[in-house]
Design a protein around this motif. Structure first.
Motif, PDB file in Angstrom:
ATOM      1  N   ASN A  43       0.826  -1.213   0.000  1.00 21.86           N
ATOM      2  CA  ASN A  43       0.000   0.000   0.000  1.00 21.86           C
ATOM      3  C   ASN A  43       0.854   1.255   0.000  1.00 21.86           C
ATOM      4  N   SER A  44       1.947   1.193   0.796  1.00 23.30           N
ATOM      5  CA  SER A  44       2.850   2.338   0.825  1.00 23.30           C
ATOM      6  C   SER A  44       3.493   2.568  -0.536  1.00 23.30           C
ATOM      7  N   SER A  45       3.890   1.466  -1.195  1.00 31.53           N
ATOM      8  CA  SER A  45       4.503   1.570  -2.517  1.00 31.53           C
ATOM      9  C   SER A  45       3.517   2.112  -3.545  1.00 31.53           C
ATOM     10  N   ASP A  46       2.263   1.588  -3.505  1.00 32.04           N
ATOM     11  CA  ASP A  46       1.246   2.064  -4.440  1.00 32.04           C
ATOM     12  C   ASP A  46       0.945   3.537  -4.221  1.00 32.04           C
ATOM     13  N   GLY A  47       0.859   3.945  -2.951  1.00 31.74           N
ATOM     14  CA  GLY A  47       0.584   5.354  -2.663  1.00 31.74           C
ATOM     15  C   GLY A  47       1.692   6.261  -3.157  1.00 31.74           C
ATOM     16  N   ALA A  48       2.949   5.812  -2.965  1.00 32.10           N
ATOM     17  CA  ALA A  48       4.078   6.614  -3.443  1.00 32.10           C
ATOM     18  C   ALA A  48       4.077   6.711  -4.959  1.00 32.10           C
ATOM     19  N   ALA A  49       3.734   5.590  -5.622  1.00 28.10           N
ATOM     20  CA  ALA A  49       3.702   5.599  -7.087  1.00 28.10           C
ATOM     21  C   ALA A  49       2.619   6.538  -7.601  1.00 28.10           C
ATOM     22  N   ILE A  50       1.427   6.497  -6.960  1.00 25.88           N
ATOM     23  CA  ILE A  50       0.339   7.377  -7.374  1.00 25.88           C
ATOM     24  C   ILE A  50       0.717   8.833  -7.172  1.00 25.88           C
ATOM     25  N   ALA A  51       1.334   9.133  -6.022  1.00 25.25           N
ATOM     26  CA  ALA A  51       1.747  10.515  -5.760  1.00 25.25           C
ATOM     27  C   ALA A  51       2.793  10.976  -6.761  1.00 25.25           C
ATOM     28  N   ASP A  52       3.716  10.056  -7.111  1.00 26.44           N
ATOM     29  CA  ASP A  52       4.754  10.418  -8.075  1.00 26.44           C
ATOM     30  C   ASP A  52       4.152  10.692  -9.451  1.00 26.44           C
ATOM     31  N   LYS A  53       3.189   9.849  -9.865  1.00 22.99           N
ATOM     32  CA  LYS A  53       2.543  10.057 -11.143  1.00 22.99           C
ATOM     33  C   LYS A  53       1.723  11.337 -11.154  1.00 22.99           C
ATOM     34  N   SER A  54       1.118  11.655 -10.016  1.00 22.65           N
ATOM     35  CA  SER A  54       0.347  12.890  -9.932  1.00 22.65           C
ATOM     36  C   SER A  54       1.241  14.111 -10.112  1.00 22.65           C
ATOM     37  N   ARG A  55       2.441  14.052  -9.520  1.00 20.82           N
ATOM     38  CA  ARG A  55       3.384  15.162  -9.695  1.00 20.82           C
ATOM     39  C   ARG A  55       3.857  15.263 -11.139  1.00 20.82           C
ATOM     40  N   VAL A  56       4.065  14.127 -11.771  1.00 14.75           N
ATOM     41  CA  VAL A  56       4.539  14.131 -13.151  1.00 14.75           C
ATOM     42  C   VAL A  56       3.468  14.686 -14.092  1.00 14.75           C
ATOM     43  N   MET A  57       2.195  14.494 -13.768  1.00 13.15           N
ATOM     44  CA  MET A  57       1.129  15.049 -14.594  1.00 13.15           C
ATOM     45  C   MET A  57       1.240  16.557 -14.688  1.00 13.15           C
ATOM     46  N   TYR A  58       1.698  17.179 -13.625  1.00  8.68           N
ATOM     47  CA  TYR A  58       1.873  18.632 -13.673  1.00  8.68           C
ATOM     48  C   TYR A  58       2.994  19.026 -14.627  1.00  8.68           C
ATOM     49  N   ARG A  59       3.960  18.150 -14.812  1.00  8.28           N
ATOM     50  CA  ARG A  59       4.987  18.411 -15.820  1.00  8.28           C
ATOM     51  C   ARG A  59       4.387  18.337 -17.225  1.00  8.28           C
ATOM     52  N   LEU A  60       3.423  17.451 -17.409  1.00  9.39           N
ATOM     53  CA  LEU A  60       2.699  17.416 -18.677  1.00  9.39           C
ATOM     54  C   LEU A  60       1.972  18.727 -18.918  1.00  9.39           C
ATOM     55  N   TYR A  61       1.350  19.258 -17.882  1.00  9.79           N
ATOM     56  CA  TYR A  61       0.637  20.524 -18.012  1.00  9.79           C
ATOM     57  C   TYR A  61       1.594  21.690 -18.271  1.00  9.79           C
ATOM     58  N   ILE A  62       2.759  21.665 -17.629  1.00  3.71           N
ATOM     59  CA  ILE A  62       3.741  22.742 -17.840  1.00  3.71           C
ATOM     60  C   ILE A  62       4.237  22.719 -19.283  1.00  3.71           C
ATOM     61  N   SER A  63       4.542  21.534 -19.792  1.00  4.49           N
ATOM     62  CA  SER A  63       4.980  21.428 -21.185  1.00  4.49           C
ATOM     63  C   SER A  63       3.898  21.930 -22.138  1.00  4.49           C
ATOM     64  N   HIS A  64       2.658  21.571 -21.844  1.00  3.49           N
ATOM     65  CA  HIS A  64       1.553  22.022 -22.689  1.00  3.49           C
ATOM     66  C   HIS A  64       1.411  23.537 -22.623  1.00  3.49           C
ATOM     67  N   PHE A  65       1.637  24.119 -21.462  1.00  2.00           N
ATOM     68  CA  PHE A  65       1.575  25.575 -21.326  1.00  2.00           C
ATOM     69  C   PHE A  65       2.635  26.260 -22.180  1.00  2.00           C
ATOM     70  N   LEU A  66       3.869  25.757 -22.107  1.00  2.00           N
ATOM     71  CA  LEU A  66       4.948  26.366 -22.880  1.00  2.00           C
ATOM     72  C   LEU A  66       4.661  26.297 -24.379  1.00  2.00           C
ATOM     73  N   SER A  67       4.144  25.160 -24.824  1.00  2.00           N
ATOM     74  CA  SER A  67       3.833  24.990 -26.238  1.00  2.00           C
ATOM     75  C   SER A  67       2.658  25.861 -26.658  1.00  2.00           C
ATOM     76  N   ALA A  68       1.598  25.862 -25.838  1.00  2.00           N
ATOM     77  CA  ALA A  68       0.394  26.623 -26.180  1.00  2.00           C
ATOM     78  C   ALA A  68       0.667  28.127 -26.181  1.00  2.00           C
ATOM     79  N   TRP A  69       1.511  28.596 -25.278  1.00  2.00           N
ATOM     80  CA  TRP A  69       1.826  30.027 -25.223  1.00  2.00           C
ATOM     81  C   TRP A  69       2.495  30.480 -26.518  1.00  2.00           C
ATOM     82  N   GLY A  70       3.464  29.707 -26.987  1.00  2.00           N
ATOM     83  CA  GLY A  70       4.122  30.061 -28.245  1.00  2.00           C
ATOM     84  C   GLY A  70       3.186  29.983 -29.431  1.00  2.00           C
TER      85      GLY A  70
END
Length: 566
Positions: A43-70
């Protein structure tokens, strides 16, 4: 370990009853803490993995922001830059739109097939490089053209817009200055660079927004929420980026705005790609699907490789028309045959009617604000009414609000108000009519964005959920091609009706296309979700049906082939 020691002692003593008792006790003592620790660790491992993936999703949004702005900066500024090259006519703006749309119409399916057939990370790396680099080259060419003396046949178009709205070119001694062939050659190169940049953006959009997001999201509601967030970022950039460019162009000059766009596209490439590479490394589903793509690519015949373009186009259109959601997709494509958007034609038209760059950017931002509101409404409507009902409501809402644009035509074709400066009454009436026309026109376009973007989200999710993952690229690429074909039709109409006093006819045609889209989608909705929710692929349908077929093996095989043909 204590339990094992006790077991050994029991065996030595030879007491069967004691052995049974000790084994049972030892088993309980060993299983309970070990299983609990294992479950807790998992459970601890699954929770850490979910939290890590959630943080990485924000990197997807940041990349999309940089592209969309240009993208949004360039999309807004290109019409203004082109109209400075050849003022007082929509001809060059319409030609640019025509070249752009023809390139996307011819290359959309090929780009989508290329996305399907290549490694996901390789696709985004190449598409971002092509998209950003082509914008930089196009801006460099525009700056060169603005420094050149235009050829004689262009001169009559350079003296009609008031000085405060223009940038007078500074003639140079270059051999190209005043030379018709050289001047038009540079203009053609600008248009080609814009087309290449657009194709690169199409590839990036299909790869990330259509494919990656579908693989990452685990259910329909998560997919709806992620799509809404991605669109929210895009619309935020659509609000702020044009305002930023408009202010720069108004205060520092058109050339300064162009340079700012080129600098952004240059420096944003590395962080855009790096963010996406982190996402790719975090979600193993993206890489595992790539293995299937590579195996499929290795099975291509020599003939298919030699005639890849032909087979890709044929495969793309055939696959597209076989989808169960082709009616909503075609309805969305109808909406592209319009001037009732903040595209190049309407931007140039209201600009020629007297709006400044900053005012136009602000109005465009308000329109994007209405679209931004739709990204908050859409997930709620989706969870409550479903994707099909949300699409129906959205398209009819858009058509209703565009009625304001029809009202605006009552005050259209008033001409240039400056010619009535010596006649106060006529000058006042002209200003009043112009303000009423532009007011109703912009009000209709701005408010209708809410219905438009909710409808776009609805159809996009239908294409994500009801198209097989291996066909996401080619189907969405072909969809983009069809959209561009209708966009080309809109630009052809703009070329035929290029005089500003004929703009009202373009308004009528645009409203008619939205009505056609609403009708087409309604026919899909009437058939109901039960009919439309077919399996992802015909292969699944064949497998399901053949399990229940009764008869000889040959009969079963024939029936399966018949189902596959259907």
């Amino acid at each position: 370990m204590a339990a094992n020691t006790d077991n050994d002692e029991s065996l030595v003593s030879g007491d069967d009853d004691e052995l049974l008792e000790v084994n049972q006790t030892g088993s309980k003592d060993s299983e309970t803490p070990d299983d609990g620790a294992l479950e807790e660790a998992q459970n601890s491992s699954d929770g850490a993995a979910i939290a890590d993936k959630s943080r990485v999703m924000y990197r997807l949004y940041i990349s999309h922001f940089l592209s969309a702005w240009g993208d949004r900066m360039w999309e807004f500024a290109v019409a203004l830059l082109l109209i400075h090259i050849m003022p007082n006519t929509l001809l060059i703006v319409a030609l640019y739109g025509l070249v752009l749309n023809l390139g996307n119409a011819l290359g959309g399916g090929l780009v989508g097939d290329w996305v399907d057939q290549n490694n996901r990370l390789h696709v985004v790396r190449q598409s971002l490089l092509v998209s950003n680099g082509s914008v930089v080259v196009a801006i460099a060419l525009i700056l060169i053209v603005l420094e050149l003396e235009p050829p004689p046949e262009i001169a009559p178009y350079n003296n009609s817009i008031p000085p405060e709205y223009t940038t007078s070119p500074a003639p140079t001694d270059s051999p190209i200055s005043g030379h018709t062939g050289g001047w038009w050659g540079l203009v053609v190169l600008i248009m080609l660079c814009g087309s290449v940049s657009s194709l690169g953006s199409v590839a990036s959009t299909i790869a990330v927004e259509k494919d990656w997001v579908k693989v990452i999201c685990t259910d329909s509601n998560m997919l709806a929420l992620t799509n809404a967030r991605m669109r929210r970022i895009d619309l935020f950039c659509k609000i702020v980026a044009p305002i930023a460019v408009g202010v720069i162009m108004t205060t520092a000059g058109v050339k300064a705005g162009a340079i700012a766009i080129a600098v952004w596209n240059t420096i944003s490439y590395v962080p855009e790609y790096r963010m996406l590479s982190w996402v790719y490394e975090t979600f193993p589903e993206l890489e595992s699907a790539d293995k299937d793509t590579q195996e499929q690519e290795s099975r291509k015949t020599i003939v298919e490789t030699m005639f890849q373009v032909y087979f890709s186009l044929k495969h793309g259109w055939k696959t597209y028309w076989q989808q169960t959601v082709f009616r909503p997709a075609v309805a969305l494509a109808f909406l592209y045959c319009t001037v009732l958007s903040f595209g190049s034609v309407m931007t140039a038209y209201v600009y020629s009617r007297g709006l400044t760059e900053a005012t136009l950017a602000s109005v465009r931002g308000v329109g994007a604000g209405f679209g931004l509101i739709s990204t908050f409404i859409y997930p709620c409507l989706h969870s409550y009414k479903g994707v099909s009902n949300t699409g129906l409501f959205s398209i009819w809402l858009q058509l209703s609000l565009l009625g304001l644009c029809g009202i605006s035509t009552a005050w259209a074709a008033t001409g240039d108000c400056s010619e009535y400066n010596g006649l106060p009454d006529k000058h006042h009436d002209c200003i009043h009519d112009r303000d009423m026309e532009i007011g109703f026109l912009l009000a209709g376009v701005v408010t209708s964005r809410m219905g438009l973007w909710m409808f776009d989200l609805s159809v996009s999710q239908l294409l994500q959920e009801r198209v097989n993952g291996r066909l996401i690229g080619v189907v969405n690429g072909t969809q983009r091609s069809l959209q561009e074909i209708f966009d080309v039709l809109g630009n052809v109409l703009a070329l035929a009706l290029f005089n500003p006093d004929q703009f009202k006819y373009l308004v009528y045609i645009s409203m008619g296309m939205v009505g056609l889209a609403a009708t087409f989608y309604t026919t899909y909705w009437i058939r109901g979700d039960t009919y439309n929710a077919l399996p992802e692929t015909m292969t699944e349908l064949v497998e399901n049906k053949t399990e229940n077929l009764v008869g000889d093996d040959d009969d079963v095989e024939d029936d399966a082939l018949l189902l596959a043909d259907v």
